[in-house]
Design an enzyme around this catalytic site. Sequence first.
Site, mmCIF file in Angstrom:
data_model
loop_
_atom_site.group_PDB
_atom_site.id
_atom_site.type_symbol
_atom_site.label_atom_id
_atom_site.label_comp_id
_atom_site.label_asym_id
_atom_site.label_seq_id
_atom_site.Cartn_x
_atom_site.Cartn_y
_atom_site.Cartn_z
ATOM 1 N N GLU A 260 0.824 -1.207 0.000
ATOM 2 C CA GLU A 260 0.000 0.000 0.000
ATOM 3 C C GLU A 260 0.861 1.261 0.000
ATOM 4 O O GLU A 260 0.543 2.238 -0.677
ATOM 5 C CB GLU A 260 -0.950 0.003 1.204
ATOM 6 C CG GLU A 260 -1.956 -1.132 1.232
ATOM 7 C CD GLU A 260 -3.037 -1.004 0.158
ATOM 8 O OE1 GLU A 260 -3.044 -0.001 -0.571
ATOM 9 O OE2 GLU A 260 -3.872 -1.927 0.065
ATOM 10 N N ASP B 67 -4.389 -9.725 -8.608
ATOM 11 C CA ASP B 67 -4.795 -8.790 -9.660
ATOM 12 C C ASP B 67 -3.678 -7.955 -10.290
ATOM 13 O O ASP B 67 -3.365 -8.076 -11.482
ATOM 14 C CB ASP B 67 -5.907 -7.879 -9.133
ATOM 15 C CG ASP B 67 -5.598 -7.264 -7.762
ATOM 16 O OD1 ASP B 67 -4.498 -7.478 -7.229
ATOM 17 O OD2 ASP B 67 -6.475 -6.561 -7.214
ATOM 18 N N GLU C 123 -18.509 -6.277 -2.397
ATOM 19 C CA GLU C 123 -17.133 -6.761 -2.277
ATOM 20 C C GLU C 123 -16.987 -8.168 -2.833
ATOM 21 O O GLU C 123 -15.930 -8.541 -3.334
ATOM 22 C CB GLU C 123 -16.669 -6.731 -0.825
ATOM 23 C CG GLU C 123 -16.129 -5.400 -0.356
ATOM 24 C CD GLU C 123 -14.806 -5.020 -1.013
ATOM 25 O OE1 GLU C 123 -13.743 -5.169 -0.379
ATOM 26 O OE2 GLU C 123 -14.851 -4.560 -2.174
ATOM 27 N N GLU D 235 -12.283 0.313 -9.479
ATOM 28 C CA GLU D 235 -11.862 -0.558 -10.591
ATOM 29 C C GLU D 235 -12.875 -0.616 -11.730
ATOM 30 O O GLU D 235 -12.497 -0.671 -12.904
ATOM 31 C CB GLU D 235 -11.577 -1.977 -10.065
ATOM 32 C CG GLU D 235 -10.287 -2.108 -9.289
ATOM 33 C CD GLU D 235 -10.380 -1.593 -7.871
ATOM 34 O OE1 GLU D 235 -9.332 -1.418 -7.212
ATOM 35 O OE2 GLU D 235 -11.521 -1.354 -7.393
ATOM 36 N N THR E 124 -1.333 1.119 -10.855
ATOM 37 C CA THR E 124 -2.535 0.470 -10.337
ATOM 38 C C THR E 124 -3.326 1.400 -9.426
ATOM 39 O O THR E 124 -4.497 1.165 -9.167
ATOM 40 C CB THR E 124 -2.168 -0.831 -9.589
ATOM 41 O OG1 THR E 124 -3.343 -1.614 -9.407
ATOM 42 C CG2 THR E 124 -1.521 -0.539 -8.239
#
EC number: 3.2.1.113
Length: 752
Positions: free
Chosen positions: A84, A231, A325, A343, A429
């Site tokens: 993160e 991902d 989710e 996304e 991302t």
Amino acid sequence: HFRAVYEHAYPADELMPLTCRGRVRGQEPSRGDVDDALGKFSLTLIDSLDTLVVLNKTKEFEDAVRKVLRDVNLDNDVVVSVFETNIRVLGGLLGGHSLAIMLKEKGEYMQWYNDELLQMAKQLGYKLLPAFNTTSGLPYPRINLKFGIRKPEARTGTETDTCTACAGTLILEFAALSRFTGATIFEEYARKALDFLWEKRQRSSNLVGVTINIHTGDWVRKDSGVGAGIDSYYEYLLKAYVLLGDDSFLERFNTHYDAIMRYISQPPLLLDVHIHKPMLNARTWMDALLAFFPGLQVLKGDIRPAIETHEMLYQVIKKHNFLPEAFTTDFRVHWAQHPLRPEFAESTYFLYKATGDPYYLEVGKTLIENLNKYARVPCGFAAMKDVRTGSHEDRMDSFFLAEMFKYLYLLFADKEDIIFDIEDYIFTTEAHLLPLWLSTTNQSISKKNTTSEYTELDDSNFDWTCPNTQILFPNDPLYAQSIREPLKNVVDKSCPRGIIRVEESFRSGAKPPLRARDFMATNPEHLEILKKMGVSLIHLKDGRVQLVQHAIQAASSIDAEDGLRFMQEMIELSSQQQKEQQLPPRAVQIVSHPFFGRVVLTAGPAQFGLDLSKHKETRGFVASSKPYNGCSELTNPEAVMGKIALIQRGQCMFAEKARNIQNAGAIGGIVIDDNEGSSSDTAPLFQMAGDGKDTDDIKIPMLFLFSKEGSIILDAIREYEEVEVLLSDKLSISFTSLVTKMSYRKLFLVHW
């Protein structure tokens, strides 16, 4: 809402929009791993720097940069997530630096700027490097900003596992930091981590698991998908090729992508599988993070499945207002939260750029309306605690301003609305912008092509240049619409409701409302009954249908009992049918010039029509039916008269296709799988079943070919026009050469 962050939350990491205050780690109840993104470094401010420039808020951007330089401290005694911190903070500083130097060159703003954000990024990069002190080169998942790893005061460094995305989503930021500064160590460390993940892929499936031991390299979680935990690993392989120009990254991505489309993609679904048994689904639900994948497919240039999956996700959003989710394969809520993830908006933006279809502007409008109607609160936008009830959570993650605002603005912006050329940058991302000119800057990293032992794939999968959207997708909205149309009813428009049974007393101990022997997968009423009984229908990649019951999802306890009876009947019926109808595989043999019978393709039989094991084989020239799916009366009967018709699988029952081509005068039919890349060497053959009616009226033979086998015939038609085949019982064939994997082009290289 940038103003709300400054007024109510600054210098805290995040805004709490319900209570109008900042979230400071240690002062609020712990939320577990979610809090690992917070490092007391004004996270939201840094994460949204380049968003301000995209929105043409250049004066606000300049003020925000000054705030960061004046107030942000990176030397805090806080344990943070390496992943993160990299994508949000390091990426945010680099994105801010990229646009700061762009503005400085334009001559109006940031004239005072002297790479200060870059120096902060370099400082942070060095703070993250101790996490890579492992024998594998994979980083520890967490690090203490002040004390590093494995010291008593660090309170971290005992972890053994990390997720694949956590270790594989570093190369863009770390390589950019190396290219900007000339310090090669960052790119070297990120490359080593990627190299290790590539070497540890499951070799037979070319898939990777969700979590891996950072010391031994053993897979801890062996399920594989394109959502949470994996991902952005795939995303960064492709984008690393775009940004850095290293072919090995594209080779790896293409190898993985082939495996994804072979096993995980079950259009329009993307279902997790086991890396060692990729034909076996690992779960019956999908998570919201996979919504990025259609956008990545656009970058890859594979537009059709991108449109299909995106449309499925949009139908889920229209049903629940937001993307839960996690949701099941029958589109019910599995995990009800929605933290305002970006996304889906990201994929919507890229699909609009690829197709020019105004439909995606309508999708974006729906997203904005739902945000304003359901998530907007006086101090910002609040995450949804439960999409079913509309309840809120006192949370607004930094990615909402970093990504959601950016993609939605860009979706509707005209070129003149943006003060720089967005095409000169690549999105990380976290939607931070890195300039493409980095590919030719400070290239001191020795490029060793460590890609080895990748599966040989179709040549079309190795296009070495980035797709040109003007050529691939000529802004024809009808193209995207034609793909979406069959999916418009894939998700029910209303949530399932419990029903009141008026005959419950009568039903005690009685037969269930639907018997297994009567069930038809194409009957909407039957599917609705299954849902009420808590039974999910999953279409597997190999063409089979899997039924799974979850009693908790049934409309009532009586429905759940009915579902259990139905499942027991279905198991018994399936076992009985397998004993009664064990038909051996058949063969399609190309007998015309220049094949002369040397190419024999393994085919699946039908439970109806002419039985090739009891009758003489059928020989004839092939012709494609129109419509290609064969689901209505043929418009080219003269073309298929006296020939063997080629039909695409899907949209109607096999028996219906057979009747339509038989009525047009065809002497046989070959159904070709519509799942691109499917092959008889990776998927078990199955028998084409009837439609539950009397099929004695079907007199012609029908065979089924998977996509790769069918493409050999289609390629032959394109090359030679007149192609003659023999449909026969495989056991009666005298030739021993079975060609099921070799491409049409290679057949001629060996002069067969």
